[in-house]
Design a protein around this motif. Structure first.
Motif, PDB file in Angstrom:
ATOM      1  N   GLN A   3       0.698  -1.001  -0.102  1.00 11.30           N
ATOM      2  CA  GLN A   3       0.024   0.124   0.240  1.00 11.30           C
ATOM      3  C   GLN A   3       0.875   1.318   0.191  1.00 11.30           C
ATOM      4  OE1 GLN A   3      -2.694   0.448   3.511  1.00 11.30           O
ATOM      5  NE2 GLN A   3      -4.139   1.644   2.246  1.00 11.30           N
ATOM      6  N   LEU A   4       2.050   1.367   0.626  1.00 11.95           N
ATOM      7  CA  LEU A   4       3.029   2.494   0.664  1.00 11.95           C
ATOM      8  C   LEU A   4       3.502   2.413  -0.579  1.00 11.95           C
ATOM      9  CD1 LEU A   4       4.513   4.511   2.435  1.00 11.95           C
ATOM     10  CD2 LEU A   4       6.035   2.785   3.008  1.00 11.95           C
ATOM     11  N   ASP A   5       4.072   1.522  -1.015  1.00 14.00           N
ATOM     12  CA  ASP A   5       4.368   1.803  -2.572  1.00 14.00           C
ATOM     13  C   ASP A   5       3.453   2.133  -3.535  1.00 14.00           C
ATOM     14  OD1 ASP A   5       6.777   0.605  -1.831  1.00 14.00           O
ATOM     15  OD2 ASP A   5       6.414  -1.333  -2.525  1.00 14.00           O
ATOM     16  N   GLN A   6       2.226   1.670  -3.475  1.00 10.55           N
ATOM     17  CA  GLN A   6       1.169   2.197  -4.342  1.00 10.55           C
ATOM     18  C   GLN A   6       0.899   3.704  -4.083  1.00 10.55           C
ATOM     19  OE1 GLN A   6      -1.991  -0.366  -3.316  1.00 10.55           O
ATOM     20  NE2 GLN A   6      -1.561  -1.957  -4.795  1.00 10.55           N
ATOM     21  N   THR A   7       0.937   4.149  -2.903  1.00 10.44           N
ATOM     22  CA  THR A   7       0.690   5.483  -2.503  1.00 10.44           C
ATOM     23  C   THR A   7       1.593   6.387  -3.255  1.00 10.44           C
ATOM     24  OG1 THR A   7      -0.254   4.908  -0.602  1.00 10.44           O
ATOM     25  CG2 THR A   7       0.312   7.203  -0.675  1.00 10.44           C
ATOM     26  N   TRP A   8       2.956   5.903  -3.053  1.00 11.49           N
ATOM     27  CA  TRP A   8       4.294   6.620  -3.477  1.00 11.49           C
ATOM     28  C   TRP A   8       4.160   6.640  -4.990  1.00 11.49           C
ATOM     29  CZ3 TRP A   8       7.857   9.236  -0.767  1.00 11.49           C
ATOM     30  CH2 TRP A   8       8.828   9.746  -1.603  1.00 11.49           C
ATOM     31  N   SER A   9       3.859   5.726  -5.727  1.00  8.66           N
ATOM     32  CA  SER A   9       3.619   5.604  -7.183  1.00  8.66           C
ATOM     33  C   SER A   9       2.690   6.555  -7.591  1.00  8.66           C
ATOM     34  CB  SER A   9       3.429   4.088  -7.562  1.00  8.66           C
ATOM     35  OG  SER A   9       4.538   3.336  -7.312  1.00  8.66           O
ATOM     36  N   ARG A  46       3.409  12.249   3.485  1.00  8.13           N
ATOM     37  CA  ARG A  46       4.258  11.589   2.294  1.00  8.13           C
ATOM     38  C   ARG A  46       4.066  12.256   1.176  1.00  8.13           C
ATOM     39  NH1 ARG A  46       3.253   6.870   5.131  1.00  8.13           N
ATOM     40  NH2 ARG A  46       5.208   5.982   6.206  1.00  8.13           N
ATOM     41  N   PHE A  47       2.801  12.495   0.654  1.00 10.75           N
ATOM     42  CA  PHE A  47       2.669  13.173  -0.564  1.00 10.75           C
ATOM     43  C   PHE A  47       2.986  14.596  -0.516  1.00 10.75           C
ATOM     44  CE2 PHE A  47       0.128  16.057  -3.314  1.00 10.75           C
ATOM     45  CZ  PHE A  47       0.500  15.159  -4.640  1.00 10.75           C
ATOM     46  N   ILE A  48       2.829  15.316   0.487  1.00  6.83           N
ATOM     47  CA  ILE A  48       3.265  16.711   0.670  1.00  6.83           C
ATOM     48  C   ILE A  48       4.746  16.840   0.621  1.00  6.83           C
ATOM     49  CG2 ILE A  48       3.399  18.682   2.527  1.00  6.83           C
ATOM     50  CD1 ILE A  48       0.360  18.069   3.133  1.00  6.83           C
ATOM     51  N   VAL A  80       2.926   9.444  12.962  1.00  6.74           N
ATOM     52  CA  VAL A  80       2.490  10.649  12.221  1.00  6.74           C
ATOM     53  C   VAL A  80       3.473  11.757  12.647  1.00  6.74           C
ATOM     54  CG1 VAL A  80       0.799  12.655  11.860  1.00  6.74           C
ATOM     55  CG2 VAL A  80       0.183  10.125  11.998  1.00  6.74           C
ATOM     56  N   SER A  81       3.919  11.853  14.079  1.00  9.35           N
ATOM     57  CA  SER A  81       4.675  13.136  14.599  1.00  9.35           C
ATOM     58  C   SER A  81       6.240  12.755  13.952  1.00  9.35           C
ATOM     59  CB  SER A  81       4.670  13.115  15.999  1.00  9.35           C
ATOM     60  OG  SER A  81       4.933  12.017  16.703  1.00  9.35           O
ATOM     61  N   GLN A  82       6.648  11.299  13.845  1.00 11.47           N
ATOM     62  CA  GLN A  82       7.944  11.133  13.393  1.00 11.47           C
ATOM     63  C   GLN A  82       8.039  11.380  12.033  1.00 11.47           C
ATOM     64  OE1 GLN A  82      10.721  10.495  15.208  1.00 11.47           O
ATOM     65  NE2 GLN A  82       9.693  11.171  16.985  1.00 11.47           N
ATOM     66  N   LEU A  83       6.737  10.984  11.148  1.00  7.29           N
ATOM     67  CA  LEU A  83       7.079  11.414   9.678  1.00  7.29           C
ATOM     68  C   LEU A  83       6.869  12.764   9.751  1.00  7.29           C
ATOM     69  CD1 LEU A  83       6.917  10.011   7.144  1.00  7.29           C
ATOM     70  CD2 LEU A  83       4.428   9.743   7.235  1.00  7.29           C
ATOM     71  N   ALA A  84       6.129  13.658  10.195  1.00  3.91           N
ATOM     72  CA  ALA A  84       5.943  15.080  10.011  1.00  3.91           C
ATOM     73  C   ALA A  84       7.612  15.592  10.211  1.00  3.91           C
ATOM     74  CB  ALA A  84       5.059  15.652  10.896  1.00  3.91           C
ATOM     75  N   ILE A  85       8.320  15.170  11.546  1.00  7.30           N
ATOM     76  CA  ILE A  85       9.483  15.868  11.697  1.00  7.30           C
ATOM     77  C   ILE A  85      10.611  15.311  10.738  1.00  7.30           C
ATOM     78  CG2 ILE A  85      11.514  15.148  13.200  1.00  7.30           C
ATOM     79  CD1 ILE A  85       9.353  15.148  15.422  1.00  7.30           C
ATOM     80  N   GLN A  86      10.566  14.302  10.146  1.00  7.60           N
ATOM     81  CA  GLN A  86      11.473  13.612   9.004  1.00  7.60           C
ATOM     82  C   GLN A  86      11.283  14.685   7.721  1.00  7.60           C
ATOM     83  OE1 GLN A  86      10.489   9.520   8.452  1.00  7.60           O
ATOM     84  NE2 GLN A  86      11.637   9.148  10.399  1.00  7.60           N
ATOM     85  N   THR A  87       9.885  14.914   7.480  1.00  5.97           N
ATOM     86  CA  THR A  87       9.417  15.634   6.444  1.00  5.97           C
ATOM     87  C   THR A  87       9.724  17.096   6.292  1.00  5.97           C
ATOM     88  OG1 THR A  87       7.671  14.254   5.855  1.00  5.97           O
ATOM     89  CG2 THR A  87       7.575  16.171   4.622  1.00  5.97           C
TER      90      THR A  87
END
Length: 133
Positions: A3-9, A46-48, A80-87
């Protein structure tokens, strides 16, 4: 993982169609950052982040994104918070205009890879040498 790969693609495909509309796509994705559903917030981040790389030279748009992501660094979901920090770590140098030679090279290679024609559609496939050592 699939699902992550599909979202990325999907995100890459959407941006490849028309990079000039990246800011428009980001503005649409921003509303999903407030979704009560954790997977939607993650997909939006991820998209942003992906689209934000295409907003170099648009400080207003990048500021809007960073402000929205900063709010999520204290999200109830640690994922979510870790992903926001990484982004934010990826987008802040772009916002400041400090972009390392390695980041530039990475973006150029990625664009070249995405732009290459699919050899199988052209009727050409890589060949292996028939000569053995």
């Amino acid at each position: 993982m699939l699902q992550l790969d599909q979202t990325w693609s999907f995100g890459e495909g959407l941006l490849a169609e028309d990079r000039s509309r990246a800011a428009e796509h980001v503005r649409r994705a921003l509303r999903y950052l407030q979704s009560p559903q954790e997977p939607l917030r993650e997909a939006a981040i991820r998209f942003i982040g992906m689209a934000g790389r295409h907003l170099r030279g648009q400080p207003g748009e990048l500021q809007l994104i960073c402000t929205a992501l900063e709010r999520l660094t204290e999200d109830m979901s640690s994922a979510v918070s870790q992903l926001a920090i990484q982004t934010l770590h990826v987008l802040r140098p772009i916002q400041r205009g400090t972009y390392s030679i390695f980041q530039r090279l990475h973006d150029q290679l990625r664009r070249a890879w995405m732009a290459q024609p699919c050899l199988s559609r052209l009727g050409c496939l890589p060949c292996r040498s028939s000569v053995e050592s």
